[in-house]
Design an enzyme around this catalytic site. Structure first.
Site, PDB file in Angstrom:
ATOM      1  N   ALA A  14       0.830  -1.218   0.000  1.00 32.37           N
ATOM      2  CA  ALA A  14       0.000   0.000   0.000  1.00 32.37           C
ATOM      3  C   ALA A  14       0.858   1.260   0.000  1.00 32.37           C
ATOM      4  O   ALA A  14       0.342   2.361  -0.153  1.00 32.37           O
ATOM      5  CB  ALA A  14      -0.905   0.015   1.229  1.00 32.37           C
ATOM      6  N   SER A  15       2.149   1.105   0.186  1.00 30.09           N
ATOM      7  CA  SER A  15       3.050   2.253   0.326  1.00 30.09           C
ATOM      8  C   SER A  15       3.833   2.479  -0.973  1.00 30.09           C
ATOM      9  O   SER A  15       4.668   1.648  -1.351  1.00 30.09           O
ATOM     10  CB  SER A  15       4.004   1.981   1.497  1.00 30.09           C
ATOM     11  N   PRO A  16       3.571   3.619  -1.660  1.00 31.15           N
ATOM     12  CA  PRO A  16       4.277   3.850  -2.931  1.00 31.15           C
ATOM     13  C   PRO A  16       5.787   3.977  -2.739  1.00 31.15           C
ATOM     14  O   PRO A  16       6.569   3.546  -3.583  1.00 31.15           O
ATOM     15  CB  PRO A  16       3.661   5.155  -3.451  1.00 31.15           C
TER      16      PRO A  16
END
Ligand SMILES: N[C@@H](CCC(=O)N[C@@H](CS)C(=O)NCC(=O)O)C(=O)O
Length: 222
Positions: A14-16
């Site tokens: 979920a973390s770019p």
């Protein structure tokens, strides 16, 4: 020959910024004398456990991150596109199922190769194709693209919701918190029996210095 330095990468799809860190360390894993360990973790619990708040709670940070990620896409050569509804994707849908699934992939494989491929497919789904990563069908599509067989996927779909996988993801996330994590990605380098901890995908130059390796930028083969 000197023994390989262990480098742990804690990340969440979920973390770019985790995607950027993930691709860069994958590019260097055979260039540097390191033994890379993937540690799929859950960003929501890192935030909660550290008492941090998501950067998306501050409007100016959101605007900055938007520009920052567009610039980094080219600099890192990672095909990142913002999903149409980032808040819905990150907070309402979230990544818990995906990270449990990755935990199961790694547990079943006992290594990195498939975990790397499935992680990349999940990053692509959320940050390039704007596709779901919460439903079993979505996880299975990512695993097919990553080259896993039908029987492997069937086993993984039974395994990823088991108490064992839930506990494993919880304990990996706790390990990140014990190293001092307040966000992701987190890179932990073991140098002379000491853990050197780096937050973010923008600390590779310093990390390379600490482990005695050469930093050639985010695209070392270019
Ligand atoms: N400067 C870091 C930023 C990394 C980052 O913002 N990560 C987010 C998740 S995508 C986070 O955990 N933020 C917590 C914080 O900034 O306190 C980088 O370039 O990688």
């Amino acid at each position: 020959m000197t023994s390989k330095k262990v480098v742990e990468l804690f990340y969440d799809v979920a973390s770019p910024y985790s995607w950027l860190g993930f691709e860069v360390i994958c590019r260097y894993k055979n260039m540097w004398n390191i033994d890379l360990k993937f540690r799929p973790a859950f960003l929501g619990a890192v935030m909660k456990g550290s008492g941090n708040k998501s950067p998306t709670m501050v409007q100016k940070k959101v605007l900055y991150m938007d520009k920052d990620l567009n610039r980094l896409r080219d600099y890192f050569n990672v095909p990142m596109q913002h999903p149409a509804d980032p808040i819905g994707v990150i907070f309402k849908k979230g990544s818990l199922s995906a990270m449990r699934f990755l935990t199961a992939v790694q547990e079943r494989e006992g290594g990195n190769t498939k975990a790397e491929q499935v992680s990349r497919e999940l990053f692509l789904r959320i940050w390039n194709e704007d596709k779901d990563i919460t439903e079993p069908g979505s996880l299975s599509e990512a695993a097919v693209k990553a080259g896993l067989s039908e029987s492997e996927i069937k086993e993984l779909l039974e395994l990823y919701t088991s108490p064992k996988m839930k506990d494993k993801l919880r304990s990996t996330t706790q390990d990140a918190l014990d190293y001092g994590a307040f966000g992701l990605p987190l890179l932990v380098c073991h140098v002379n029996s000491k853990a050197e901890v780096f937050f973010g995908s923008d600390r590779f130059e310093l990390m390379a210095h600490c482990i005695g390796e050469k930093w050639l930028g985010p695209q070392p083969e270019k």
